[in-house]
Design an enzyme around this catalytic site. Structure first.
Site, PDB file in Angstrom:
ATOM      1  N   GLN B 119     -32.601   8.535 -15.895  1.00  0.00           N
ATOM      2  CA  GLN B 119     -31.365   9.308 -15.815  1.00  0.00           C
ATOM      3  C   GLN B 119     -31.723  10.793 -15.774  1.00  0.00           C
ATOM      4  OE1 GLN B 119     -28.896   9.060 -19.343  1.00  0.00           O
ATOM      5  NE2 GLN B 119     -27.132   8.537 -18.107  1.00  0.00           N
ATOM      6  N   TYR B 121     -30.099  13.909 -16.117  1.00  0.00           N
ATOM      7  CA  TYR B 121     -28.888  14.617 -16.520  1.00  0.00           C
ATOM      8  C   TYR B 121     -29.225  15.944 -17.211  1.00  0.00           C
ATOM      9  CZ  TYR B 121     -25.564  10.753 -15.601  1.00  0.00           C
ATOM     10  OH  TYR B 121     -24.777   9.802 -15.017  1.00  0.00           O
ATOM     11  N   SER B 122     -29.829  15.860 -18.403  1.00  0.00           N
ATOM     12  CA  SER B 122     -30.038  17.063 -19.218  1.00  0.00           C
ATOM     13  C   SER B 122     -30.985  18.040 -18.535  1.00  0.00           C
ATOM     14  CB  SER B 122     -30.631  16.680 -20.573  1.00  0.00           C
ATOM     15  OG  SER B 122     -29.724  15.914 -21.304  1.00  0.00           O
ATOM     16  N   SER B 154     -36.143   9.765 -20.245  1.00  0.00           N
ATOM     17  CA  SER B 154     -36.843   8.558 -20.711  1.00  0.00           C
ATOM     18  C   SER B 154     -37.334   7.767 -19.509  1.00  0.00           C
ATOM     19  CB  SER B 154     -35.903   7.682 -21.535  1.00  0.00           C
ATOM     20  OG  SER B 154     -35.486   8.377 -22.673  1.00  0.00           O
ATOM     21  N   GLU B 237     -21.201   2.166 -23.428  1.00  0.00           N
ATOM     22  CA  GLU B 237     -21.697   1.431 -24.610  1.00  0.00           C
ATOM     23  C   GLU B 237     -20.739   0.277 -24.924  1.00  0.00           C
ATOM     24  OE1 GLU B 237     -23.181  -0.034 -28.039  1.00  0.00           O
ATOM     25  OE2 GLU B 237     -24.231   1.340 -26.706  1.00  0.00           O
ATOM     26  N   SER B 375     -24.926  14.299 -29.043  1.00  0.00           N
ATOM     27  CA  SER B 375     -25.322  14.533 -30.436  1.00  0.00           C
ATOM     28  C   SER B 375     -24.169  14.176 -31.381  1.00  0.00           C
ATOM     29  CB  SER B 375     -25.685  16.006 -30.613  1.00  0.00           C
ATOM     30  OG  SER B 375     -24.522  16.794 -30.430  1.00  0.00           O
ATOM     31  N   GLU B 377     -22.638  16.074 -33.274  1.00  0.00           N
ATOM     32  CA  GLU B 377     -21.603  17.117 -33.192  1.00  0.00           C
ATOM     33  C   GLU B 377     -20.676  16.855 -32.003  1.00  0.00           C
ATOM     34  OE1 GLU B 377     -24.849  17.597 -33.790  1.00  0.00           O
ATOM     35  OE2 GLU B 377     -24.564  18.125 -35.895  1.00  0.00           O
TER      36      GLU B 377
END
Lengths: 372, 401
Positions: B119, B121-122, B154, B237, B375, B377
């Site tokens: 993936q 993304y970040s 990952s 999920e 996260s 948060e």
């Protein structure tokens, strides 16, 4: 696998909510806090008419024969209303009579409890404040007509309105259970003021209190399993009540965070407040899972029922104190005032934390169960 | 309310257990080829791609069945399948938003792990604020030319394909002008550099794209509308690991009990110390509450309810618990718990990454859970806004756009 409530269970919950919203408003609770008796005779009668007092009693004695899940649903709503009164101790004593009583004892007490004529109280703690049934120190000595009880029972809830007390005491055969009249000779009551005025406590001194042999509940020396079962049910019921208190406080905090403005915007838009509310919801939802898993496990006789009840009591005790406490924090100064209602639920949850075994007691039971 | 497993679920569990007992490899899987072979075997037995529709090579199973498989795999210590991101998130995204040609081209090879997916993304400057991503994809007729950097990827070094979020319209507002495209990782313009984590392992990496090529036929959904797709990807999920996760906690707990019976302090086994007992009683209560909550999620899925934003509660709950769990375990175990290599008396435990390790590696791994996939948060923001209905915060980037 179905973790949801049946339509009947949902109906019970909704009708309890509706009744309590009307008959057990915060203003009503405040009046009862200031009342010498502390509970409402008329509300008790109405609870009997609604079938709540017979909810878990056998049908042949005027009850509905329902289980712990239904009791928990009702108790969650009672907790949400900060209902003050002897509902749960009375139900627990009735369950002990149902499980261990003679036909005569059942006839004498169960019908009277279901119709609202009788209330019961539990005298579980002795001087050393150990919830373990084996730690009972109060003595029962044999006499020609029965027994006489001597000892000190501490923090007995609602004894002043009870028609009968359930008293564990030690006979030569071991711990036994007795049904004792609150006004019997040799009993001295010392009322005290809990920080939750909705929980009326008193110490009870027993000085050679006579008890007829007919009022022994179950076989002499055989009370430990009955007391363990009573503590389990008591713990789950208290957890359900604490869950209700937590839900009420969560709702109030979220509602307030949406409308209270500071720095030109609702405080709920600040992450400091929003994250607090998210944590409160998490604790409340986990508490719901813990309470109803344990209630189901008791009803189903699941292998892990004992552990599950201790988990519910210890987890929800911590969680509800945190949720109710954080609701005060979200409200700020107004939450610390007597006139604002939050403290009713905060105090109710706190009072229940210390009943039917506190978290430390139950954590030790959990570990002994799973690790030896 | 009935928390017993149904007769069908019990039979399915029994069948799964027997299959795993007969087929789980006894030796550690060392090479990628060995892991792919094990994955393939799991797939053919019906234990991978369980929730995917049958028409795309899946098994059309229930969430409960998937949870049971994960639970039994955890119980027996079976090596996990690979391509988890592909099968859990990317494949379902292609199923919902992809073209028929994309489905035919990619899905089956993803399921069989013939092609491994990552993936993209970040970015270094776009983590929680993912929509701030800067990787650029420029129109070059039949393809895009991609330049930029991704991070925390990952499976980067073993990936054949990646699902990429990139900016296709730099002039549009922040959440607009982002597209979602599939990128071939095996090309000269893509460089993968492994990152070493605090555990000492390298399970994620940085990805540098320099004039890399992505075909326009690999665009997912419409041009400039990738942000909405990313939102659904993050929401896939489905509770499939809710039992297996707790079984791993429970196995670790039994190992903790054994360790505290062996280790001594102040002249007695640790487990006889009332302070240690209180801590352990609390841990067991918390891990069981995770199980009860997992059953509640599975029960809702069984009835066809979608957890939606409430799945943020689950993620927040178990990742925060994992930190408390291993914090407390290491507190109890003292210096012995900090060893990075297993001693003879000290069993390996399953870490939250699914890899075997020591208590110390599990303790370190637990720090990842509250950061990845949104996260804690971010989860609390989602819970606050979408579950509790609290007002949105005033944000500088929203004020600008």
């Amino acid at each position: 696998m179905d973790f949801s409530f049946t339509p009947d269970q949902t109906l019970l919950k909704n009708s309890a909510r509706a009744f309590l919203d009307e008959h057990c408003k915060p203003a009503t609770v405040r009046l009862l806090w200031d009342d010498a008796r502390g509970e409402s005779e008329s509300m008790w009668k109405e609870m009997a008419q609604l079938g709540w007092l017979g909810l878990s009693l056998p049908e042949e004695h005027g009850g509905s024969g329902l289980g712990m899940v239904e009791s928990a649903l009702l108790l969650e709503e009672l907790g949400r209303a900060a209902y003050p009164g002897p509902f749960w101790p009375t139900m627990l004593a009735a369950a002990a009579v149902t499980d261990h009583g003679t036909e005569v004892q059942k006839k004498r007490w169960l019908g009277a409890i279901a119709t609202g004529e009788a209330r019961a109280a539990l005298a579980l703690l002795d001087a050393d404040l150990d919830w373990n049934p084996d730690a009972v120190a109060t003595r029962a000595d044999k006499t020609s007509t029965g027994w006489q009880l001597t000892g000190l029972k501490r923090y007995v809830a609602w004894g002043h309105v009870a028609s009968v007390l359930l008293v564990p005491a030690r006979t030569p055969d071991g711990v036994s259970l007795f049904l004792v009249e609150p006004g019997a000779s040799g009993i001295r009551w010392t009322p005290m003021m809990n920080m939750d005025p909705g929980t009326r406590l008193a110490d009870l001194t027993l000085d050679r209190v006579p008890v007829r042999s007919d009022d022994l509940l179950g076989a002499p020396g055989a009370a430990a399993p009955a007391l363990h079962q009573l503590l389990r049910r008591g713990a789950v019921g208290a957890a359900a009540e604490m869950l209700g208190a937590a839900r009420r406080c969560l709702d109030m905090a979220v509602g307030y965070a949406k409308v209270r403005e500071q720095f030109g915007q609702p405080i709920g838009s600040f992450q400091a407040i929003r994250h607090k509310c998210a944590d409160m919801l998490l604790e409340t939802e986990n508490s719901h899972s813990a309470v109803y898993y344990a209630a189901w496990a008791l009803d189903a006789g699941a292998e892990d029922a004992g552990t599950a009840t201790s988990i519910a009591k210890s987890y929800v005790g911590d969680a509800s104190r945190k949720v109710c406490g954080e609701a005060i924090q979200v409200h700020g100064g107004i939450g610390f005032t007597w006139e604002y209602d939050l403290h009713m639920y905060f105090k109710r949850a706190k009072a229940l934390e210390a009943q039917y075994g506190d978290a430390d007691f139950h954590r030790e039971l959990i570990l002994a169960d799973v690790a030896g | 309310m009935d928390l017993n497993y149904s007769a069908d679920d019990r039979a399915f569990r029994e069948k799964t257990r027997r299959w795993l007992e007969a087929n789980t490899p006894t030796d550690d899987l060392k090479t990628l080829a060995e892991r792919k072979a094990w994955h393939r075997k799991l797939y053919e037995a019906g234990y991978v791609g369980m929730l995917w529709p049958k028409e795309y090579g899946g098994w059309g199973a229930t969430a409960m069945q998937q949870a049971i498989v994960q639970d039994e795999m955890a119980r027996i210590g079976a090596p996990p399948a690979i391509n988890g991101l592909g099968i859990g998130f990317i494949g379902p995204t292609i199923i919902v938003h992809g073209t028929e040609a994309q489905k035919q081209r990619y899905l089956k090879k993803m399921l069989t792990a013939e092609e491994i997916w990552c993936q993209l993304y970040s970015e270094p400057n776009a983590g929680s604020d993912l929509a701030g991503l800067k990787t650029r994809a420029e129109d070059a007729g039949d393809h895009f030319v991609v330049n930029g950097q991704k991070i925390w990827t990952s499976s980067g070094p073993i990936a054949d394909w990646g699902i990429l979020l990139c900016r296709t319209d730099p002039k549009a507002a922040k959440h607009k002008g982002i597209s979602c495209v599939l990128l071939n990782m095996r090309q000269p313009g893509v460089e993968v550099r492994p990152l070493k984590q605090i555990t000492g392992h390298s399970l994620f990496s940085e990805v540098f794209m320099t004039n890399a090529r992505a075909d326009k036929s690999d665009l997912i959904g419409k041009l400039d509308e990738g942000w909405a797709i990313a939102q659904t990807t993050l929401g896939y999920e489905r509770g499939g690991n809710s039992l297996g996760r707790v079984t791993r906690y429970a196995i670790a707990f039994r190992q903790l009990v054994r360790a505290t019976k062996q280790l001594r302090r102040n002249g007695r086994p640790l487990i006889e110390d009332p302070v240690v007992r209180a801590k352990m009683g609390r841990l067991y209560a918390e891990l069981e509450v995770q199980r009860y909550a997992g059953l509640r999620v599975l029960s809702a899925l069984n009835k066809g309810d979608s957890p939606g934003a409430a799945s943020s509660i689950t993620k927040l709950s178990y990742t925060e618990f994992e930190k408390r769990y291993y914090d407390t375990a290491l507190e109890i175990l003292g210096p012995w718990g900090q060893m990075m290599t297993a001693r003879e008396e000290f069993e390996e435990i399953d870490t939250s990454s699914g890899e075997a390790g020591t208590w110390a590696t599990a303790f370190l791994w637990a720090r990842a859970g509250t950061i990845y996939s949104g996260s804690s948060e971010i989860q609390k923001n989602i819970i606050g806004e979408r579950v509790l209905g609290l007002p949105k915060e005033v944000r500088a980037d929203r004020l600008r756009s």
